[in-house]
Design a protein around this motif. Sequence first.
Motif, mmCIF file in Angstrom:
data_model
loop_
_atom_site.group_PDB
_atom_site.id
_atom_site.type_symbol
_atom_site.label_atom_id
_atom_site.label_comp_id
_atom_site.label_asym_id
_atom_site.label_seq_id
_atom_site.Cartn_x
_atom_site.Cartn_y
_atom_site.Cartn_z
ATOM 1 N N VAL A 94 94.198 6.948 -17.867
ATOM 2 C CA VAL A 94 93.489 7.825 -18.798
ATOM 3 C C VAL A 94 94.208 9.155 -18.946
ATOM 4 O O VAL A 94 94.229 9.772 -20.010
ATOM 5 C CB VAL A 94 92.041 8.053 -18.308
ATOM 6 C CG1 VAL A 94 91.316 9.058 -19.205
ATOM 7 C CG2 VAL A 94 91.289 6.731 -18.276
ATOM 8 N N PHE A 95 94.832 9.623 -17.868
ATOM 9 C CA PHE A 95 95.429 10.953 -17.863
ATOM 10 C C PHE A 95 96.918 10.951 -18.208
ATOM 11 O O PHE A 95 97.552 12.002 -18.231
ATOM 12 C CB PHE A 95 95.238 11.598 -16.481
ATOM 13 C CG PHE A 95 93.800 11.735 -16.082
ATOM 14 C CD1 PHE A 95 92.896 12.362 -16.926
ATOM 15 C CD2 PHE A 95 93.337 11.229 -14.876
ATOM 16 C CE1 PHE A 95 91.565 12.492 -16.568
ATOM 17 C CE2 PHE A 95 92.011 11.358 -14.506
ATOM 18 C CZ PHE A 95 91.115 11.990 -15.360
ATOM 19 N N GLU A 96 97.492 9.796 -18.473
ATOM 20 C CA GLU A 96 98.932 9.719 -18.721
ATOM 21 C C GLU A 96 99.334 10.222 -20.103
ATOM 22 O O GLU A 96 100.418 10.761 -20.295
ATOM 23 C CB GLU A 96 99.418 8.278 -18.539
ATOM 24 C CG GLU A 96 99.561 7.866 -17.073
ATOM 25 C CD GLU A 96 99.948 6.405 -16.928
ATOM 26 O OE1 GLU A 96 100.031 5.714 -17.976
ATOM 27 O OE2 GLU A 96 100.154 5.950 -15.798
ATOM 28 N N ASP A 146 100.967 24.810 -15.602
ATOM 29 C CA ASP A 146 100.367 24.011 -14.534
ATOM 30 C C ASP A 146 99.240 23.112 -15.023
ATOM 31 O O ASP A 146 98.486 22.566 -14.213
ATOM 32 C CB ASP A 146 99.856 24.930 -13.418
ATOM 33 C CG ASP A 146 100.991 25.431 -12.550
ATOM 34 O OD1 ASP A 146 101.459 24.668 -11.696
ATOM 35 O OD2 ASP A 146 101.437 26.578 -12.757
ATOM 36 N N ILE A 147 99.101 22.973 -16.340
ATOM 37 C CA ILE A 147 98.073 22.068 -16.855
ATOM 38 C C ILE A 147 98.677 21.116 -17.890
ATOM 39 O O ILE A 147 99.719 21.394 -18.481
ATOM 40 C CB ILE A 147 96.884 22.849 -17.479
ATOM 41 C CG1 ILE A 147 97.328 23.636 -18.712
ATOM 42 C CG2 ILE A 147 96.241 23.755 -16.452
ATOM 43 C CD1 ILE A 147 96.174 24.347 -19.415
ATOM 44 N N GLY A 175 95.613 17.785 -10.592
ATOM 45 C CA GLY A 175 94.166 17.646 -10.462
ATOM 46 C C GLY A 175 93.770 16.497 -9.552
ATOM 47 O O GLY A 175 94.324 15.413 -9.628
ATOM 48 N N LYS A 176 92.778 16.760 -8.707
ATOM 49 C CA LYS A 176 92.327 15.748 -7.752
ATOM 50 C C LYS A 176 91.007 15.105 -8.171
ATOM 51 O O LYS A 176 90.578 14.119 -7.583
ATOM 52 C CB LYS A 176 92.170 16.382 -6.371
ATOM 53 C CG LYS A 176 93.461 17.011 -5.833
ATOM 54 C CD LYS A 176 93.210 17.716 -4.497
ATOM 55 C CE LYS A 176 94.482 18.351 -3.959
ATOM 56 N NZ LYS A 176 94.949 19.481 -4.769
ATOM 57 N N LEU A 537 88.479 23.182 -3.127
ATOM 58 C CA LEU A 537 88.947 21.800 -3.291
ATOM 59 C C LEU A 537 90.008 21.663 -4.374
ATOM 60 O O LEU A 537 90.712 20.648 -4.422
ATOM 61 C CB LEU A 537 87.759 20.882 -3.608
ATOM 62 C CG LEU A 537 86.765 20.668 -2.462
ATOM 63 C CD1 LEU A 537 85.549 19.887 -2.952
ATOM 64 C CD2 LEU A 537 87.427 19.954 -1.291
ATOM 65 N N ARG A 538 90.129 22.653 -5.236
ATOM 66 C CA ARG A 538 91.122 22.590 -6.303
ATOM 67 C C ARG A 538 92.428 23.305 -5.948
ATOM 68 O O ARG A 538 93.339 23.358 -6.752
ATOM 69 C CB ARG A 538 90.519 23.142 -7.602
ATOM 70 C CG ARG A 538 89.596 22.126 -8.269
ATOM 71 C CD ARG A 538 88.534 22.761 -9.145
ATOM 72 N NE ARG A 538 87.686 21.729 -9.736
ATOM 73 C CZ ARG A 538 86.737 21.066 -9.080
ATOM 74 N NH1 ARG A 538 86.507 21.320 -7.807
ATOM 75 N NH2 ARG A 538 86.013 20.143 -9.681
#
Length: 565
Positions: A94-96, A146-147, A175-176, A537-538
Amino acid sequence: MMMGRSGLSHGGSFRPESLGHHALALIGNLCFTMFVIGVLIFTLIAATYEPEDPLFHPTTKITTFLTSTSNATFKDDNTVIKTGEDFMAVNQTVFESFINLTDVIEAAPQIGELDGCKGSLDQPIDCKDPEVFHLMMKAAIEIFKDIHFYRFGKPVHGSNDSTCDMAWRFRPKEGKTAAFYKDYRRFVIAKSENCTMSVLSIGEYHTGVNARKRKKNPKDGFQKKQEQLSSVVALPEVGEAVNDALPVVESEGLFRQGKYLIYTGGGDRCKSMNHYLWSFLCALGEAQYLNRTLVMDLRICLSKMYTSSDQDEEGKDFRFYFDFEHLKESALVLDQDQFWADWNKWQKKDGLNLFLVEDLKVTPMKLRHVKDTLIMRKFGTVEPDNYWYRVCEGETESMVQRPWHLIWKSRRLMDIVTGIATRLNWDYDAVHIERGEKAKNKELWPNLALDTSPDALLSTLADKVEEGRHVYIATNEPDTSFFNPLKDKYTTHFLDEYRDLWDQNSEWYSETVKLNKGNPVEFDGYMRVLIDTEVFLRGKKQIETFNDLTNDCKDGVNTCSISAS
């Protein structure tokens, strides 16, 4: 004299042939006594045993827990509970397909294809101009390295003739979490004499308010939701406008056709947030099992463990803490006040019946064939037998599953998390430093105070965090100046540095005031811990107190093996 004789000599002199009989009798009595003692011990353990809270295991073990049917009785804990989106698998496919800089450059129109400057330099910037659109996309991709960008919205006019607002969907490169984010910013654009344009500056997070799309039809028709419940779990989209208006039943006929379940009373109020969710999800799970609409009370009592007053506080709203829009789009739920208003209007007229259940022994399986419009579970006053989650224990475990995927954290709170991470350009390391009462208790945590002192932190972090990095410190230490010595090597950041994201001029404040009927909403202890935890957590690196900074056990001396299991 006979009374003083032993059992073996009773009834006559010692006889060898009677020895076996007496030995067997003695062994039998001994075994029976041990059996009785064993039963008593087992009964005592069963009555007092409380399993440890499974939701605060490491993530790998939480996933196993959520797919099991284990019971759990909760201990109060001020830790932020994990919710459905935390367990969503990150589908890399989905993120590719993100937008690269080359994609924008190749698609950019040529100046010759356009109408040039269209007059003098004083003319307003045309935000609808394709050249302007591609210029803004190119600038965003170049600046925010970075995004990953997944979609750009069409630019719209900003605050004056030289500004345009544009929104985009993005995700941090490292992103985790399985989520998309939305930002909208204000671009200042200059036009030169040779007809070229350039971006002079890009505003801060969420400054391009004209590019934010508001959702239409704030009131949801209940009929539509019955027919179109979301069967596919979508990814959270943090930053989108939130529509958490209460669903309403649109007609008397629809109300009459419905079947409902409501829980009333019980001892769950003012408990920890994880206790609240454990019970609420039991009720929601039973409603789904029975194919009924859950009538829920959106009013929450916030436990004193999260309040600044150190008192339990009534009057909180479910929507302050959780994503009600996701819940109402994925499950059949109604607000309790709205339901009773409709019930009082139509119950007698339409002959609607109520089926009252006051015994936990009446399992959901026994209610499958109840035809009455409303099933009401009424809980008593004796704890812990009046906890809602008791309904889902025993034989019900294998039949009623808690729908964890329906509960997400409030997107308004998660938007604050995104705002903080964005201001740090998603390029920071994070350290969790727990001090507070634990640091004062030398008996249970003998080394914690010393191990989290500034000198010790500088020594420990030297091998873990590169000097000069931005470091977000999530901590319960009230005086953050305590950590000032760390500034010699790092650029440190704390939650209160970002107060403008929830103060009186913020989106969060204005929207929660509307939810709270015009009354201000306190940014309470649970919200603070949630945001601190999520920003932590990020971080690109995450340094934990009890895993990385000290050898003390999280729950006190000699509990490390228990906490890790």
